[in-house]
Design a protein around this motif. Structure first.
Motif, PDB file in Angstrom:
ATOM      1  N   ARG A  12      -4.903  13.713 -11.839  1.00  0.00           N
ATOM      2  CA  ARG A  12      -5.241  12.323 -11.526  1.00  0.00           C
ATOM      3  C   ARG A  12      -6.458  11.893 -12.305  1.00  0.00           C
ATOM      4  O   ARG A  12      -7.288  12.704 -12.680  1.00  0.00           O
ATOM      5  CB  ARG A  12      -5.529  12.178 -10.031  1.00  0.00           C
ATOM      6  CG  ARG A  12      -4.297  12.450  -9.230  1.00  0.00           C
ATOM      7  CD  ARG A  12      -4.387  11.860  -7.877  1.00  0.00           C
ATOM      8  NE  ARG A  12      -3.128  12.144  -7.208  1.00  0.00           N
ATOM      9  CZ  ARG A  12      -2.973  12.123  -5.923  1.00  0.00           C
ATOM     10  NH1 ARG A  12      -3.970  11.827  -5.154  1.00  0.00           N
ATOM     11  NH2 ARG A  12      -1.815  12.390  -5.400  1.00  0.00           N
TER      12      ARG A  12
ATOM     13  N   TYR B 161       0.836  -1.206   0.000  1.00  0.00           N
ATOM     14  CA  TYR B 161       0.000   0.000   0.000  1.00  0.00           C
ATOM     15  C   TYR B 161       0.874   1.260   0.000  1.00  0.00           C
ATOM     16  O   TYR B 161       0.621   2.198  -0.759  1.00  0.00           O
ATOM     17  CB  TYR B 161      -0.928  -0.003   1.219  1.00  0.00           C
ATOM     18  CG  TYR B 161      -1.879   1.169   1.272  1.00  0.00           C
ATOM     19  CD1 TYR B 161      -3.143   1.069   0.691  1.00  0.00           C
ATOM     20  CD2 TYR B 161      -1.529   2.360   1.876  1.00  0.00           C
ATOM     21  CE1 TYR B 161      -4.028   2.134   0.725  1.00  0.00           C
ATOM     22  CE2 TYR B 161      -2.405   3.436   1.915  1.00  0.00           C
ATOM     23  CZ  TYR B 161      -3.650   3.312   1.334  1.00  0.00           C
ATOM     24  OH  TYR B 161      -4.521   4.381   1.364  1.00  0.00           O
TER      25      TYR B 161
ATOM     26  N   ASP C 238      -6.777   4.002  -3.746  1.00  0.00           N
ATOM     27  CA  ASP C 238      -7.125   4.859  -2.604  1.00  0.00           C
ATOM     28  C   ASP C 238      -6.638   6.288  -2.823  1.00  0.00           C
ATOM     29  O   ASP C 238      -7.379   7.241  -2.620  1.00  0.00           O
ATOM     30  CB  ASP C 238      -6.482   4.309  -1.328  1.00  0.00           C
ATOM     31  CG  ASP C 238      -7.499   3.871  -0.298  1.00  0.00           C
ATOM     32  OD1 ASP C 238      -8.691   3.744  -0.654  1.00  0.00           O
ATOM     33  OD2 ASP C 238      -7.088   3.657   0.852  1.00  0.00           O
ATOM     34  N   GLY C 239      -5.383   6.418  -3.226  1.00  0.00           N
ATOM     35  CA  GLY C 239      -4.797   7.733  -3.447  1.00  0.00           C
ATOM     36  C   GLY C 239      -5.487   8.508  -4.555  1.00  0.00           C
ATOM     37  O   GLY C 239      -5.520   9.737  -4.548  1.00  0.00           O
TER      38      GLY C 239
ATOM     39  N   ALA D  50       0.880   4.105  -3.004  1.00  0.00           N
ATOM     40  CA  ALA D  50       0.610   5.531  -2.795  1.00  0.00           C
ATOM     41  C   ALA D  50       1.733   6.377  -3.393  1.00  0.00           C
ATOM     42  O   ALA D  50       1.474   7.406  -4.038  1.00  0.00           O
ATOM     43  CB  ALA D  50       0.449   5.813  -1.303  1.00  0.00           C
ATOM     44  N   ARG D  51       2.953   5.934  -3.217  1.00  0.00           N
ATOM     45  CA  ARG D  51       4.103   6.698  -3.750  1.00  0.00           C
ATOM     46  C   ARG D  51       4.204   6.595  -5.265  1.00  0.00           C
ATOM     47  O   ARG D  51       4.546   7.558  -5.944  1.00  0.00           O
ATOM     48  CB  ARG D  51       5.388   6.216  -3.089  1.00  0.00           C
ATOM     49  CG  ARG D  51       5.501   6.707  -1.658  1.00  0.00           C
ATOM     50  CD  ARG D  51       6.597   5.990  -0.893  1.00  0.00           C
ATOM     51  NE  ARG D  51       6.749   6.496   0.446  1.00  0.00           N
ATOM     52  CZ  ARG D  51       5.993   6.146   1.479  1.00  0.00           C
ATOM     53  NH1 ARG D  51       4.993   5.298   1.302  1.00  0.00           N
ATOM     54  NH2 ARG D  51       6.208   6.650   2.673  1.00  0.00           N
TER      55      ARG D  51
ATOM     56  N   LEU E 139       1.699   6.255  -7.327  1.00  0.00           N
ATOM     57  CA  LEU E 139       0.669   7.147  -7.870  1.00  0.00           C
ATOM     58  C   LEU E 139       1.161   8.588  -7.878  1.00  0.00           C
ATOM     59  O   LEU E 139       1.045   9.287  -8.888  1.00  0.00           O
ATOM     60  CB  LEU E 139      -0.626   7.043  -7.055  1.00  0.00           C
ATOM     61  CG  LEU E 139      -1.718   8.026  -7.473  1.00  0.00           C
ATOM     62  CD1 LEU E 139      -2.253   7.682  -8.859  1.00  0.00           C
ATOM     63  CD2 LEU E 139      -2.838   8.044  -6.446  1.00  0.00           C
ATOM     64  N   GLU E 140       1.713   9.049  -6.762  1.00  0.00           N
ATOM     65  CA  GLU E 140       2.223  10.420  -6.686  1.00  0.00           C
ATOM     66  C   GLU E 140       3.290  10.668  -7.750  1.00  0.00           C
ATOM     67  O   GLU E 140       3.272  11.674  -8.440  1.00  0.00           O
ATOM     68  CB  GLU E 140       2.822  10.701  -5.298  1.00  0.00           C
ATOM     69  CG  GLU E 140       1.819  10.748  -4.182  1.00  0.00           C
ATOM     70  CD  GLU E 140       0.841  11.905  -4.316  1.00  0.00           C
ATOM     71  OE1 GLU E 140       1.231  13.000  -4.772  1.00  0.00           O
ATOM     72  OE2 GLU E 140      -0.335  11.694  -3.979  1.00  0.00           O
TER      73      GLU E 140
ATOM     74  N   GLY F 113      -3.240   0.931  -2.795  1.00  0.00           N
ATOM     75  CA  GLY F 113      -2.624   2.226  -2.526  1.00  0.00           C
ATOM     76  C   GLY F 113      -2.843   3.207  -3.670  1.00  0.00           C
ATOM     77  O   GLY F 113      -3.147   4.385  -3.447  1.00  0.00           O
ATOM     78  N   VAL F 114      -2.701   2.724  -4.903  1.00  0.00           N
ATOM     79  CA  VAL F 114      -2.932   3.581  -6.075  1.00  0.00           C
ATOM     80  C   VAL F 114      -4.397   4.005  -6.136  1.00  0.00           C
ATOM     81  O   VAL F 114      -4.713   5.189  -6.301  1.00  0.00           O
ATOM     82  CB  VAL F 114      -2.523   2.857  -7.387  1.00  0.00           C
ATOM     83  CG1 VAL F 114      -3.003   3.626  -8.610  1.00  0.00           C
ATOM     84  CG2 VAL F 114      -1.013   2.653  -7.439  1.00  0.00           C
TER      85      VAL F 114
END
Length: 189
Positions: free
Chosen positions: A79, A60, A153-154, A64-65, A67-68, A150-151
């Motif tokens: 996004r 996760y 959710d972000g 998240a990272r 995606l950023e 993670g992707v």
């Protein structure tokens, strides 16, 4: 100076193109580090469910990272806002950055409107792992499920994401399917 202009210098690591990043981590280094991650977490838990949850949590953070990073570099900090758009982004762009290729398939679930599946014949995290008999259904794909969660959710698409082995006729090893079940607030139409 020798070589002036041949090598582009980047003032910020975030500005460095992703396509050059593929060669930065060797497969053997990744396999070793991932094996260590699994072994360390195995010593911290009492059962397979907890181990998979810990791997998913580690994934996760990666998701998240990723995606950023991808939104910053490739999309000018924009996004994806459409469900099919974010699924396509995960299936193609994210998969290609992480695994060097597009995922084998992206399918809509037939039983539930809010379910999608990303399938991979030979998922990299399961490729070099041999699972002892006493660990039964343990699936390292939980790490990748965590990355996908993670992707999503972000990007504002909360979902429950799980990894499953699916036997394939004529194949010794099963394929791995990442099952994505979106939260009620995500419109799947």
């Amino acid at each position: 100076m020798i070589g002036v202009g041949k090598i582009k210098q980047y003032g910020n690591v975030l500005d460095k193109p992703l396509t050059k990043g593929k060669q930065e981590v060797s497969l053997s280094a990744f396999a070793f580090l991932f094996s260590e991650l699994v072994q360390y977490n195995q010593t911290q838990v009492d059962n397979i469910g907890e181990l998979e949850r810990r791997l998913e949590d580690a994934g996760y953070a990666v998701g998240a990272r990723v995606l950023e990073l991808l939104c910053h570099r490739d999309k000018g900090n924009r996004r994806e806002t459409r469900l099919l758009g974010i699924l396509s982004f995960v299936h193609s762009t994210v998969w290609k950055v992480l695994f060097g290729k597009v995922a084998d398939s992206l399918e809509k679930g037939t039983e539930h409107e809010d379910e999608y599946m990303i399938s991979e014949k030979e998922l990299l995290v399961n490729k070099f792992i041999s699972i002892p008999k006493d660990m039964g259904t343990f699936n390292c794909g939980a790490f990748v499920a965590g990355i996908v969660r993670g992707v999503l959710d972000g990007a504002g698409f909360p979902a429950v994401v799980t990894a499953h082995f699916v036997p394939m006729e004529g194949q010794q090893r099963p394929r791995t399917t990442i099952l994505i079940k979106f939260a009620e607030e995500v419109h799947c139409h």
